[in-house]
Design an enzyme around this catalytic site. Sequence first.
Site, mmCIF file in Angstrom:
data_model
loop_
_atom_site.group_PDB
_atom_site.id
_atom_site.type_symbol
_atom_site.label_atom_id
_atom_site.label_comp_id
_atom_site.label_asym_id
_atom_site.label_seq_id
_atom_site.Cartn_x
_atom_site.Cartn_y
_atom_site.Cartn_z
ATOM 1 N N ARG A 142 44.034 35.914 33.060
ATOM 2 C CA ARG A 142 42.607 36.211 33.175
ATOM 3 C C ARG A 142 41.690 34.988 33.224
ATOM 4 O O ARG A 142 40.476 35.126 33.402
ATOM 5 C CB ARG A 142 42.112 37.133 32.052
ATOM 6 C CG ARG A 142 42.709 38.509 32.065
ATOM 7 C CD ARG A 142 41.888 39.501 31.258
ATOM 8 N NE ARG A 142 41.716 39.101 29.874
ATOM 9 C CZ ARG A 142 41.006 39.793 28.997
ATOM 10 N NH1 ARG A 142 40.387 40.898 29.375
ATOM 11 N NH2 ARG A 142 40.896 39.398 27.744
ATOM 12 N N ASP A 143 42.224 33.779 33.071
ATOM 13 C CA ASP A 143 41.356 32.601 33.149
ATOM 14 C C ASP A 143 42.081 31.442 33.832
ATOM 15 O O ASP A 143 41.981 30.293 33.390
ATOM 16 C CB ASP A 143 40.878 32.199 31.753
ATOM 17 C CG ASP A 143 39.672 31.257 31.805
ATOM 18 O OD1 ASP A 143 38.923 31.306 32.800
ATOM 19 O OD2 ASP A 143 39.482 30.478 30.851
ATOM 20 N N LEU A 144 42.790 31.754 34.899
ATOM 21 C CA LEU A 144 43.457 30.702 35.662
ATOM 22 C C LEU A 144 42.417 29.879 36.417
ATOM 23 O O LEU A 144 41.573 30.427 37.124
ATOM 24 C CB LEU A 144 44.462 31.320 36.639
ATOM 25 C CG LEU A 144 45.677 31.981 35.992
ATOM 26 C CD1 LEU A 144 46.410 32.864 36.991
ATOM 27 C CD2 LEU A 144 46.625 30.931 35.412
#
Length: 299
Positions: A142-144
Amino acid sequence: MNQDLNTTRRNRMVRQFGDFIIDKELWRSEQSTVYLARAAREKCAIALKVLYPRAPHTIKEILRGASREAAILREIKHENIVPLYRAGEFEGVPYLSFLFIQGLGLDQILKNRRPEPAEVLAWMSAVARAVHHAHGKGIFHRDLKPRNILIDDAGKPHVLDWGLAWRKGDISEKGVQKIIGTPAYMSPEQARGEEERLTPAADVYSLGAILYQLVTGKPPFEAETSWKTLQMAMSLPPQPPTELNSALDPRIEKVIMTCLSKDPGQRYSSAGALADDIDRVIENKEPRGPGGLLGRLFS
């Protein structure tokens, strides 16, 4: 002069956090600071992430989040995911520690140079396979983003910072709309806060956004505010990468644009399928495009 010497001495003083000896600060965010440290007993280099609550009443939330991230990291061990060393709390302050890997984040690399296409493809193939491994456990990052991918001195990539990771079916987030992630790399469905509709295609979008920036020098959408960036991601098509980099192999553009489709069903159905197409480009073959069944297992 004496004041300068005293300041230097203070900076050189050994600081301790539990049984970790802190050498220096590496970076900090609103809620955490990461230090280069040494484990006093094992004498190995450690990246020590110390988490600080914004207010006293959030300490339980921070502790719960740290425990959750540690549990996820124990479950998704992979050669391209930074390994957890130890997690816990010291004097009520939670921490996560990782074996220290010497290298640079992709964000730092991009500040200094435009990476060569061959190394970009090799990095992103390995990263996509690491993310695919996590997806196989039902876990989405979710936060690449470039900052969360470390390239070590041997050129090997490592995915880090799983603090926002979400496990499919998490009861704690059911029915709650949250916009979580970094706007420039966030899929449209993530930007709309549709957590319950997330599939591997959301992280595939982020991987495509990173690949876009690596070959063009900028993310696919970027505005003066986070909200405007999110609006662009939800409503506008990205500028074709070849318009920003005329030397770019059109096959790489095809892979990127597949990742960045507004419709999750038109993206690669899994990060593994993305890695396969990147490998096909490396082998001088045409990419196959989206397909496969794994992504549908999570829908």
